[in-house]
Enzyme design. Structure first.
Site, short mmCIF file in Angstrom:
data_model
loop_
_atom_site.label_atom_id
_atom_site.label_comp_id
_atom_site.label_asym_id
_atom_site.label_seq_id
_atom_site.Cartn_x
_atom_site.Cartn_y
_atom_site.Cartn_z
N SER A 32 -51.52 6.05 -109.09
CA SER A 32 -51.23 5.91 -110.52
C SER A 32 -52.47 6.08 -111.40
O SER A 32 -53.55 5.57 -111.08
CB SER A 32 -50.63 4.52 -110.77
N LYS A 56 -48.43 7.51 -114.03
CA LYS A 56 -49.24 6.65 -114.89
C LYS A 56 -48.54 5.32 -115.16
O LYS A 56 -47.31 5.31 -115.32
CB LYS A 56 -49.28 7.33 -116.26
N ASN A 80 -63.74 3.58 -115.10
CA ASN A 80 -62.79 3.96 -116.14
C ASN A 80 -62.30 2.74 -116.88
O ASN A 80 -62.14 1.66 -116.31
CB ASN A 80 -61.62 4.77 -115.56
N ASN A 111 -45.04 3.26 -111.81
CA ASN A 111 -45.97 2.13 -111.92
C ASN A 111 -45.68 1.39 -113.23
O ASN A 111 -45.52 2.02 -114.28
CB ASN A 111 -47.40 2.68 -111.88
N CYS A 142 -53.43 -6.59 -115.13
CA CYS A 142 -53.67 -6.69 -116.58
C CYS A 142 -53.89 -8.15 -116.96
O CYS A 142 -53.33 -9.05 -116.33
CB CYS A 142 -52.46 -6.22 -117.35
N ASN A 204 -56.49 -1.96 -106.44
CA ASN A 204 -56.75 -1.41 -107.77
C ASN A 204 -58.28 -1.36 -107.93
O ASN A 204 -59.02 -1.59 -106.97
CB ASN A 204 -56.08 -2.31 -108.82
N GLY A 229 -63.26 5.24 -106.32
CA GLY A 229 -63.93 6.33 -105.61
C GLY A 229 -64.62 5.86 -104.33
O GLY A 229 -64.55 4.68 -103.97
N THR A 278 -59.18 8.79 -107.34
CA THR A 278 -60.35 9.45 -107.92
C THR A 278 -60.63 10.82 -107.31
O THR A 278 -61.13 11.71 -108.00
CB THR A 278 -61.57 8.51 -107.79
C1 FMN Z 1 -58.64 7.02 -114.57
C2 FMN Z 1 -57.87 6.01 -113.78
C3 FMN Z 1 -56.69 5.48 -114.29
C4 FMN Z 1 -55.96 4.53 -113.55
N1 FMN Z 1 -54.79 4.05 -114.07
C5 FMN Z 1 -54.02 3.19 -113.32
C6 FMN Z 1 -52.76 2.73 -113.79
O1 FMN Z 1 -52.26 3.13 -114.85
N2 FMN Z 1 -52.08 1.82 -113.02
C7 FMN Z 1 -52.56 1.39 -111.81
O2 FMN Z 1 -51.90 0.58 -111.13
N3 FMN Z 1 -53.74 1.84 -111.33
C8 FMN Z 1 -54.48 2.72 -112.05
N4 FMN Z 1 -55.68 3.19 -111.56
C9 FMN Z 1 -56.15 2.73 -110.22
C10 FMN Z 1 -55.84 3.74 -109.12
O3 FMN Z 1 -54.44 3.97 -109.01
C11 FMN Z 1 -56.40 3.26 -107.76
O4 FMN Z 1 -55.84 2.00 -107.46
C12 FMN Z 1 -57.91 3.10 -107.76
O5 FMN Z 1 -58.53 4.11 -108.54
C13 FMN Z 1 -58.53 3.11 -106.35
O6 FMN Z 1 -58.26 4.33 -105.67
P1 FMN Z 1 -59.31 5.57 -105.66
O7 FMN Z 1 -60.65 5.02 -105.27
O8 FMN Z 1 -58.72 6.56 -104.69
O9 FMN Z 1 -59.34 6.11 -107.06
C14 FMN Z 1 -56.43 4.12 -112.27
C15 FMN Z 1 -57.61 4.68 -111.76
C16 FMN Z 1 -58.33 5.61 -112.47
C17 FMN Z 1 -59.59 6.19 -111.87
#
Ligand code: FMN
Length: 316
Positions: A32, A56, A80, A111, A142, A204, A229, A278
């Site tokens: 998401s 999203k 972010n 989500n 949140c 998250n 990341g 990421t």
């Molecule tokens: C730009 C951005 C926006 C995100 N928006 C959401 C979101 O709307 N809802 C949510 O549950 N997680 C959100 N996340 C978290 C990601 O879904 C994920 O849990 C987190 O980035 C860890 O995974 P990764 O290291 O592969 O990015 C967001 C992450 C990023 C980088």
């Protein structure tokens, strides 16, 4: 024919996995907030090659998010503070879902987030009216505005309340997405399970920050932001391991995954499926490439059924 049967007898490994009554053709799900509403990626990724994607975060009302700058690249990661910008649950059903429903063989997860119990309740009620969503993923990271800003996902009692409420209204399976910003992820995983979660997803982002030493200003307008990341991968892997050992329900792992080998590591730690976030920022095709790599990895390692890797870490 089931996805499982499709993978057998033709020389290809069976990559299918299932959790919370959802069967997907492989364990790779786009995370998401990093994959728009899916439609934005249809020209770069074959959406039907993925296990699925999570849209999203959706709220009851549309949200414009935080002011810029909202993104900052760190060593092996990204900060972010998008602020959960989205078009709102109703607009998602009217403007995005009709197009997604026309696409064959894709799996869409919605989500959901909110700032009060009622927000979650009403957002899910709106989404219940739409067709084509496989399951809900509840973002509990949140701040709970009704409780003075404490995160739902950092307080066991708030988590229990929000998951119980969501489970009562949800007409679809409920995946609870845990925050890593807690002392005991095992405790939070257990609380979510006991409150009715059908599956868990984690992690998250980690609360973090960056400062520009020259200007002495924060790199992100919101000052603090979420770190994601490869930088977080080893911590996320440990948390998935801890959570998976604390519950009976399936766990979907994520945090820094950028290769097929990363996926295998998360599965060995106890994940049934994974999400990739990421990595899609560095390479928009990352999710699909990882599915191909995963197939090759399984062939090279003589794995006929990927689901058998879940929880397969060997201590000796
Ligand atoms: C730009 C951005 C926006 C995100 N928006 C959401 C979101 O709307 N809802 C949510 O549950 N997680 C959100 N996340 C978290 C990601 O879904 C994920 O849990 C987190 O980035 C860890 O995974 P990764 O290291 O592969 O990015 C967001 C992450 C990023 C980088």
């Amino acid at each position: 024919m089931t996805a499982s049967a499709a993978g057998q007898g033709n020389g290809h490994p069976d990559l299918s996995v299932s959790f919370a009554d959802v069967q997907i053709k492989n364990p790779v799900i786009a995370a998401s907030g990093t994959f728009g509403y899916g439609v934005e990626f249809e020209d770069v990724v074959h959406l039907n090659k993925l296990g699925g994607f999570v849209v999203k975060g959706l709220s009851r009302e549309p949200m414009i998010g935080n002011p810029p700058p909202r993104l900052w690249e760190t060593a092996a990661g990204m900060l972010n503070a998008i602020g959960l910008q989205n078009i709102g649950a109703q607009a998602f059903l009217e403007e995005k879902m009709p197009h997604l429903r026309q696409m064959k063989d894709i799996v869409v997860f919605a989500n959901v987030f909110g700032y009060t119990r009622e927000d979650y309740e009403q957002t899910i009620e709106i989404l219940n009216e739409g067709e084509g969503i496989a399951a809900y993923e509840l973002n509990v990271s949140c701040p709970n505005t009704a409780s003075g800003g404490l995160q739902f996902g950092s307080d066991p009692r708030s988590l229990d309340e929000i998951v119980t409420t969501a489970k009562r209204v949800a007409r679809r399976p409920l995946i609870v997405k845990l925050s890593p910003n807690v002392t005991s992820i095992a405790q939070m995983a257990y609380v979510a399970q006991e409150a009715g979660a059908d599956a868990l997803s984690l992690v998250n982002t980690f609360v973090a920050m960056a400062i520009d030493a020259e200007t002495r200003k924060p790199r992100i307008a919101n000052v603090t932001a979420g770190l994601s990341g490869p930088a977080i991968k080893p911590i996320a892997l440990r948390m998935v391991y801890d959570a998976a050992h604390a519950v009976r329900i399936p766990v979907i792992g994520m945090g820094g995954i950028s290769t097929a080998v990363d996926v295998i590591e998360f599965m060995l730690a106890g994940a049934t499926a994974v999400q990739i976030g990421t990595a899609s920022y560095w390479d928009p095709c990352a999710t699909e490439k990882i599915v191909d790599e995963l197939q090759d990895w399984c062939i090279e390692h003589g794995i006929t059924r990927i689901a058998e890797l879940t929880g397969g870490m060997q201590l000796e």
